[in-house]
Design an enzyme around this catalytic site. Structure first.
Site, short mmCIF file in Angstrom:
data_model
loop_
_atom_site.label_atom_id
_atom_site.label_comp_id
_atom_site.label_asym_id
_atom_site.label_seq_id
_atom_site.Cartn_x
_atom_site.Cartn_y
_atom_site.Cartn_z
N LYS A 67 -17.26 -14.56 -27.87
CA LYS A 67 -16.24 -15.19 -27.02
C LYS A 67 -16.46 -16.69 -26.81
O LYS A 67 -15.51 -17.42 -26.60
CB LYS A 67 -16.18 -14.49 -25.65
N TYR A 227 -15.80 0.89 -17.63
CA TYR A 227 -14.91 2.07 -17.70
C TYR A 227 -15.59 3.28 -18.33
O TYR A 227 -15.00 4.35 -18.41
CB TYR A 227 -13.59 1.74 -18.40
#
Ligand code: ATR
Length: 283
Positions: A67, A227
């Site tokens: 990123k 998650y």
């Protein structure tokens, strides 16, 4: 056929391909768009961007560990990506001349996930646990949405203070940084608490939480951007204390939905994407 890729290392377990391909199918775009994954090491970033430049790849999602490094290879960054200092979405702008653009939808994805649950940042005291890439995207985005205060709370105090200082210098928000050990009062008094670290994730100190449950109360909203598992130790502690809890599925879906709109020009079928993610997680 426009190919979109998730670029990372590793990418094998990414849920983005199934989430986006199901969304393309749902909107009958499957002949136009296809989403795949590409495991690329740092050495391969230049070649990957070249594939986009040549038209072989139409767009990309960027994930760990690229990123930040990818910033050096794009032609241009959006104001969000510049502010955050990282890129999670790539698209091509073509106004006569092709430009490869780096954008970041992580912060807005988190904000939308909260909004969807009726939670606003405006006027709230927010505690962000962690000071890494995810924390940066979330904290900078929140800083532009009129919070009362943002506290960056991190194991390594200098990193928290450094990020807080950087956000203060670039926005008008009141941002402070401190260590987890010294933040008990801050956590107790926060309206919204968000874990951005990997602590609690399957395979990464699963079953652990950085927050003492005694600091939580039923007026608070507790979000975990993890998650897997769907309910981390932090979220189950928070639930027991009567807090409103939100897991990382919403942020995953909403950051993807923002990118989907950029690539296709169409609103993403958010519920379908969320159901796809949940079904895949529960397989
Ligand atoms: P990401 O890009 O996913 O946010 P990162 O940039 O590597 O990942 O940042 C990881 C964050 O999780 C950091 O804030 C890190 O704390 P340090 O700055 O002290 O390293 C935090 N973190 C990871 N493992 C941790 C642990 N066991 N206890 C406390 N914090 C942890």
């Amino acid at each position: 056929m426009k190919k979109i890729m998730i670029l990372g290392d590793p990418v094998e377990h990414s849920l983005s391909p199934i989430m986006h391909n199901t969304a393309f199918n749902y909107l009958n775009l499957e002949k136009e768009f296809q989403y795949g994954k590409m495991r690329v090491s740092l050495d391969g970033l230049a070649a990957f961007v070249e594939l986009i430049r040549m038209g072989n790849i139409y767009g990309a999602s960027v994930t760990i560990p690229h990123k930040i490094a990818i910033k050096d290879y794009v032609d241009k960054m959006t104001k969000e990506a510049k502010l955050i200092g990282a890129v999670n979405t790539i698209y091509v702008e073509d106004d006569g001349q092709k430009k490869i653009v780096g954008h970041n939808t992580d912060g807005i994805g988190c904000l939308s996930a909260l909004k969807e649950q009726g939670v606003k940042i405006q006027g709230k005291k927010v505690a962000i646990i962690g000071a890494g890439g995810a924390a940066r995207a979330i904290a900078f985005t929140f800083a532009l949405n009129d919070p009362k205060q943002i506290s960056i709370i991190n194991r390594t105090e200098e990193k928290a203070k450094f990020l807080a200082e950087e956000i203060r210098s670039k926005t008008k928000a009141l941002v402070v940084g401190s260590s987890i050990k010294r933040s008990h009062e801050v956590i107790k008094n926060s309206d919204i608490i968000i874990n951005t670290t990997s602590v609690g994730m399957k395979g990464h100190e699963s079953g652990k939480s950085l927050i003492d449950p005694e600091l939580l109360n039923s007026t608070q909203v507790v979000m975990d951007i993890i998650y897997i598992p769907e309910k981390t130790k932090l979220l189950s502690d928070a639930e027991e204390k009567g807090c409103k809890i939100i897991n990382g599925v919403g942020m995953l879906v909403h950051q993807g939905a923002e990118a989907f709109k950029i690539w296709t020009g169409k609103n993403a079928p958010i519920e379908i994407m969320k159901q796809t993610v949940l079904n895949t997680l529960r397989l």
